[in-house]
Structure formats: structure tokens, C-alpha cells
Design a protein around this motif. Structure first.
Motif, PDB file in Angstrom:
ATOM      1  N   ARG A 278       1.044  -1.362  -0.040  1.00  0.00           N
ATOM      2  CA  ARG A 278      -0.062   0.042   0.068  1.00  0.00           C
ATOM      3  C   ARG A 278       0.760   1.232  -0.144  1.00  0.00           C
ATOM      4  O   ARG A 278       0.610   2.306  -0.750  1.00  0.00           O
ATOM      5  N   PHE A 279       2.103   1.348   0.691  1.00  0.00           N
ATOM      6  CA  PHE A 279       2.930   2.371   0.726  1.00  0.00           C
ATOM      7  C   PHE A 279       3.272   2.576  -0.706  1.00  0.00           C
ATOM      8  O   PHE A 279       3.634   3.775  -1.159  1.00  0.00           O
ATOM      9  N   ALA A 280       3.708   1.614  -1.245  1.00  0.00           N
ATOM     10  CA  ALA A 280       4.204   1.509  -2.682  1.00  0.00           C
ATOM     11  C   ALA A 280       3.189   2.330  -3.506  1.00  0.00           C
ATOM     12  O   ALA A 280       3.728   2.912  -4.694  1.00  0.00           O
ATOM     13  N   GLN A 281       1.947   1.836  -3.518  1.00  0.00           N
ATOM     14  CA  GLN A 281       0.985   2.415  -4.195  1.00  0.00           C
ATOM     15  C   GLN A 281       0.714   3.928  -3.969  1.00  0.00           C
ATOM     16  O   GLN A 281       0.560   4.739  -4.637  1.00  0.00           O
ATOM     17  N   VAL A 282       0.718   4.363  -2.517  1.00  0.00           N
ATOM     18  CA  VAL A 282       0.509   5.626  -2.077  1.00  0.00           C
ATOM     19  C   VAL A 282       1.557   6.695  -2.375  1.00  0.00           C
ATOM     20  O   VAL A 282       1.336   7.972  -3.034  1.00  0.00           O
ATOM     21  N   SER A 283       2.707   6.364  -2.259  1.00  0.00           N
ATOM     22  CA  SER A 283       4.049   7.168  -2.249  1.00  0.00           C
ATOM     23  C   SER A 283       4.037   7.796  -3.689  1.00  0.00           C
ATOM     24  O   SER A 283       4.328   9.107  -3.656  1.00  0.00           O
ATOM     25  N   PRO A 284       3.996   7.439  -4.944  1.00  0.00           N
ATOM     26  CA  PRO A 284       4.201   7.967  -5.974  1.00  0.00           C
ATOM     27  C   PRO A 284       3.026   9.185  -6.170  1.00  0.00           C
ATOM     28  O   PRO A 284       3.154  10.269  -6.786  1.00  0.00           O
ATOM     29  N   ILE A 285       1.880   8.801  -5.689  1.00  0.00           N
ATOM     30  CA  ILE A 285       0.867   9.778  -5.772  1.00  0.00           C
ATOM     31  C   ILE A 285       1.343  11.144  -5.011  1.00  0.00           C
ATOM     32  O   ILE A 285       1.087  12.346  -5.303  1.00  0.00           O
ATOM     33  N   VAL A 286       1.615  10.837  -3.599  1.00  0.00           N
ATOM     34  CA  VAL A 286       2.091  12.005  -2.771  1.00  0.00           C
ATOM     35  C   VAL A 286       3.299  12.745  -3.317  1.00  0.00           C
ATOM     36  O   VAL A 286       3.284  13.966  -3.185  1.00  0.00           O
ATOM     37  N   ALA A 287       4.189  11.941  -3.919  1.00  0.00           N
ATOM     38  CA  ALA A 287       5.368  12.729  -4.541  1.00  0.00           C
ATOM     39  C   ALA A 287       5.039  13.690  -5.809  1.00  0.00           C
ATOM     40  O   ALA A 287       5.259  14.686  -5.987  1.00  0.00           O
ATOM     41  N   THR A 288       4.088  13.173  -6.380  1.00  0.00           N
ATOM     42  CA  THR A 288       3.563  13.875  -7.277  1.00  0.00           C
ATOM     43  C   THR A 288       2.839  15.300  -6.825  1.00  0.00           C
ATOM     44  O   THR A 288       2.993  16.331  -7.681  1.00  0.00           O
ATOM     45  N   TYR A 289       1.919  15.023  -5.991  1.00  0.00           N
ATOM     46  CA  TYR A 289       1.299  16.040  -5.500  1.00  0.00           C
ATOM     47  C   TYR A 289       2.283  17.366  -4.885  1.00  0.00           C
ATOM     48  O   TYR A 289       1.971  18.391  -5.038  1.00  0.00           O
ATOM     49  N   ARG A 290       3.320  16.697  -4.177  1.00  0.00           N
ATOM     50  CA  ARG A 290       4.366  17.526  -3.398  1.00  0.00           C
ATOM     51  C   ARG A 290       5.204  18.401  -4.679  1.00  0.00           C
ATOM     52  O   ARG A 290       5.231  19.590  -4.415  1.00  0.00           O
ATOM     53  N   LYS A 291       5.438  17.721  -5.673  1.00  0.00           N
ATOM     54  CA  LYS A 291       6.031  18.242  -6.912  1.00  0.00           C
ATOM     55  C   LYS A 291       5.238  19.672  -7.390  1.00  0.00           C
ATOM     56  O   LYS A 291       5.541  20.472  -7.769  1.00  0.00           O
ATOM     57  N   LEU A 292       3.813  19.070  -7.580  1.00  0.00           N
ATOM     58  CA  LEU A 292       2.958  20.091  -8.042  1.00  0.00           C
ATOM     59  C   LEU A 292       2.652  21.229  -7.211  1.00  0.00           C
ATOM     60  O   LEU A 292       2.664  22.385  -7.863  1.00  0.00           O
ATOM     61  N   GLU A 293       2.617  21.064  -5.990  1.00  0.00           N
ATOM     62  CA  GLU A 293       2.545  22.126  -4.941  1.00  0.00           C
ATOM     63  C   GLU A 293       3.716  22.955  -4.893  1.00  0.00           C
ATOM     64  O   GLU A 293       3.371  24.248  -4.979  1.00  0.00           O
ATOM     65  N   ALA A 294       5.023  22.504  -5.083  1.00  0.00           N
ATOM     66  CA  ALA A 294       6.105  23.209  -5.160  1.00  0.00           C
ATOM     67  C   ALA A 294       6.249  24.036  -6.601  1.00  0.00           C
ATOM     68  O   ALA A 294       6.670  25.092  -6.738  1.00  0.00           O
ATOM     69  N   ALA A 295       5.820  23.471  -7.691  1.00  0.00           N
ATOM     70  CA  ALA A 295       5.742  24.082  -8.808  1.00  0.00           C
ATOM     71  C   ALA A 295       4.754  25.182  -9.125  1.00  0.00           C
ATOM     72  O   ALA A 295       4.972  26.234  -9.615  1.00  0.00           O
ATOM     73  N   ARG A 296       3.707  24.892  -8.368  1.00  0.00           N
ATOM     74  CA  ARG A 296       2.584  25.991  -8.450  1.00  0.00           C
ATOM     75  C   ARG A 296       3.263  27.428  -7.403  1.00  0.00           C
ATOM     76  O   ARG A 296       2.807  28.376  -7.891  1.00  0.00           O
ATOM     77  N   GLY A 297       3.781  26.892  -6.467  1.00  0.00           N
ATOM     78  CA  GLY A 297       4.525  28.003  -5.738  1.00  0.00           C
ATOM     79  C   GLY A 297       5.692  28.935  -6.606  1.00  0.00           C
ATOM     80  O   GLY A 297       5.758  30.048  -6.291  1.00  0.00           O
TER      81      GLY A 297
END
Length: 357
Positions: A40-59
Motif C-alpha cells: 500500500r505504501f508503494a501505491q500511495v507514495s508516487p501519488i504523494v510525490a507528484t502532489y508535492r512536486k505540483l505544489e512546489a511548482a505552483r509556488g
């Protein structure tokens, strides 16, 4: 992203909890539990990583727009950052799209000869080898649980357990789940003296394999368990003890056999796992059929009329009839080179899921 905000918040909280669990030594004392959490961690981690990259890019984009009013160098960065935000936003939307809950699971795969006699059995053996070679290419482990040979060394039926190593987000089921159905072959059989092309068929059944039998409730009183001697090619005995096990699930009529383990207890344990997988698949299929009357079953009768795929040897062609996929590399496919076909099937499946969402 307003609509997905609650989903993202839930995933961030779950990701943090999974990290906490994985850092707890007590979890790793239970291999099955650790594997579930790891997957489950392997499933969730890529989504969280993409979200964090998106938030940083938006900033970064907001800052570039604000500073760009006074500094051309920041203004020049805006188009590039807009493209990055758009790409990451699309990627996140794709990652949040509906997923098959079994994608990380290992599988049980059965191959059965059908219409075509000895030629069908030989083709069933070719299919089994194809899946084994594909598994080898991906570093998966294959265990032959049961096999019944024809007189010419083909498979009347064979049962394989295919497992991935580690805890991947997308496991064996994510790639092989599309294989259930009737596979048709067109070629000159070894038994054909006139060189004529014949058509025959073999059936494939695929089930997600539960981690433990206990995940599927099986009442011992519903089982009839028979033991017999294992046999090899041509029916020759390969075991002098009654170590092979046949389990019949009386309410459903499902019969599972296992003879390739060393002891009767091991064969019984593996047969119960296969039975659990089949019962789980049956229950889910019935539930989905109730929700969707037009859902097609994997396989009803192993004849040529219900084919999902055709393997044409004279033309070195493979054709998947569900998605109109055709390729002239049958020799490579039979050697386990199936990724192009599986990618096309996965893309079609994803589009279908998005349309139903």
C-alpha cells in the motif's frame, strides 16, 4: 484541484500513517502484514510525490508571475513553469483515477486444453511457457502447482502460481489480469500429415491470490479432500506415496488439485490457497455482475467461438479481438515479449474505467 482536495488530504494522512507503521519493528514480525503495508505504501507514495512536486511548482509559478512584473528574467520562466504545472496536474489526475484494487496482487493462472484434442493440449503448454517466460523477464517467481499431461506431452491442464518480489505498486495481476478467456491457435499440428492449417483453442483463467487462506472464509464441512499419487508425463508415476491432493468445494463444485509439492500437507495448503483465490474471484465476479449486467465472464466454454485472442502461426500474427490489436511478432510473443500487448490492454482498461467514473 478543489474536487480532489479531500482525497489528497486523506492520502497524505494515510501516507504518514504507513510510514509510521513501516518504522515499527513489531510490524515486521508479521511478514504478511508487513507485505500488505509495504504494497500500500508503494501505491500511495508516487501519488504523494507528484502532489508535492505540483505544489512546489505552483509556488514557483506564483512567485515568477509576481516578480516578473519587475524582472524580465522571472517573467521568462513563467511559460516553462506553466507547462510543468500542467504536466504534473495531468499526472496527478491520472494517478487518482479509479484503480483495480488487486493490481498489486500475485496470481493463480490456470491453462486448460479445449477443442482440438492433442493439438489443443500442445498449444496449452505453449501458452504456459509463454507466461513463464514473461514472468522470468520481469523477475517474478513461478511455481507449478499442478499439471496433467496429454499423451504427446501437452497440457490437459496446468495451474501456476506467479508472484512478484518485494512490494510493487503494480504487481503480477496488473499485467496478467487481461489473459482470462479463450485463446485460439491457427497452425499445422504435429499430428497433421497433409500440412493443413487447423484451428483449436485453449482456455486461460486468472485469479488474484489472497495472502492467506483465512482472508476467504472456507468451511471445512464444505470440502471433500481426496489424496492420490502424483503422476508425470504419459501418466507415469513419479511418487510412491499418496501426496497429491484434490479438493472439491461442494457448494460450488470447484475442484482444485495440487501434486507438485513434496508432502501431502504442503499440497493441501497450496490447493487451499488456489481454492481461496477461485472463491474470491467468483464472489467478486458475482458482485460485479449484479452491478453490471453486461459484464463479460473470463471463460464459459473452451471452444473457438468465444475467443479473446488468435495466434496465427503461418502469418506470425497475434490478434487481440477485444481491442483490435494486431502485431506480426508471434514468435517473440511466445518467447514472453508481451509488454506491447499488455500496455495496449491496460490503456483500453484505463479509458473504460475513466468513462465509468
Amino acid at each position: 484541484m478543489a474536487d480532489t482536495a479531500p482525497v489528497i488530504e486523506a492520502l497524505l494522512a494515510e501516507h504518514a500513517d504507513l510510514e509510521r507503521q513501516l518504522s515499527d519493528p513489531n510490524l515486521h514480525a508479521d511478514a504478511s502484514a508487513a507485505r500488505k503495508v509495504g504494497r500500500r505504501f508503494a501505491q500511495v507514495s508516487p501519488i504523494v510525490a507528484t502532489y508535492r512536486k505540483l505544489e512546489a511548482a505552483r509556488g514557483d509559478l506564483d512567485a515568477a508571475r509576481e516578480l516578473g512584473a519587475d524582472d524580465e528574467s522571472f517573467a521568462a520562466e513563467v511559460p516553462e513553469l506553466e507547462a510543468v504545472v500542467e504536466q504534473l496536474d495531468t499526472q496527478l489526475t491520472d494517478q487518482l483515477s479509479p484503480r483495480d484494487p488487486h493490481d498489486a496482487d500475485d496470481i493463480v493462472l490456470e491453462v486448460k486444453s479445449g477443442e482440438g484434442g492433442e493439438e489443443s493440449a500442445l498449444f496449452a503448454a505453449d501458452l504456459a511457457r509463454m507466461y513463464i517466460r514473461y514472468a522470468e523477464r520481469h523477475g517474478w517467481t513461478v511455481e507449478v502447482l499442478d499439471e496433467t499431461y496429454s499423451d504427446l506431452g501437452g497440457y490437459k491442464d496446468a495451474t501456476l502460481s506467479i508472484r512478484s518480489k518485494g512490494t510493487p505498486a503494480d504487481g503480477v495481476w496488473s499485467r496478467l489480469k487481461f489473459e482470462g478467456g479463450v485463446h485460439r491457435v491457427q497452425r499445422v499440428p504435429v499430428t497433421e500429415s497433409q500440412g493443413r492449417v487447423h484451428t483449436s483453442a485453449a482456455g486461460v483463467l486468472v485469479y488474484p491470490e489472497p495472502e492467506e487462506v483465512e482472508e476467504v472464509q472456507i468451511d471445512e464441512s464444505d470440502l471433500r479432500i481426496d489424496v492420490y499419487r502424483s503422476s508425470g508425463k504419459g501418466g507415469q508415476g513419479v511418487n510412491t506415496t499418496d501426496s497429491a491432493v484434490r479438493i472439491t468445494h461442494l457448494p460450488t463444485g470447484i475442484v482444485v488439485t495440487c501434486q507438485n509439492e513434496r508432502s501431502q500437507l504442503q499440497n493441501k495448503a497450496r490447493a487451499l490457497q488456489v481454492l481461496a483465490a477461485r472463491l474470491q474471484a467468483l464472489a467478486e465476479e458475482q458482485a460485479q455482475a449484479d452491478a453490471s449486467a453486461d459484464r463479460a465472464s473470463q471463460i464459459r466454454t473452451v471452444d473457438r467461438s468465444e475467443r479473446i485472442r488468435t495466434y496465427n502461426y503461418p502469418e506470425n500474427r497475434i490478434a487481440d479481438h477485444r481491442i483490435n490489436f494486431k502485431a506480426h511478432n508471434l514468435d517473440q510473443v511466445l518467447d514472453g515479449d508481451l509488454d506491447a500487448l499488455f500496455d495496449a490492454l491496460a490503456t483500453a482498461d484505463k479509458q473504460s474505467r475513466l468513462q465509468r467514473a
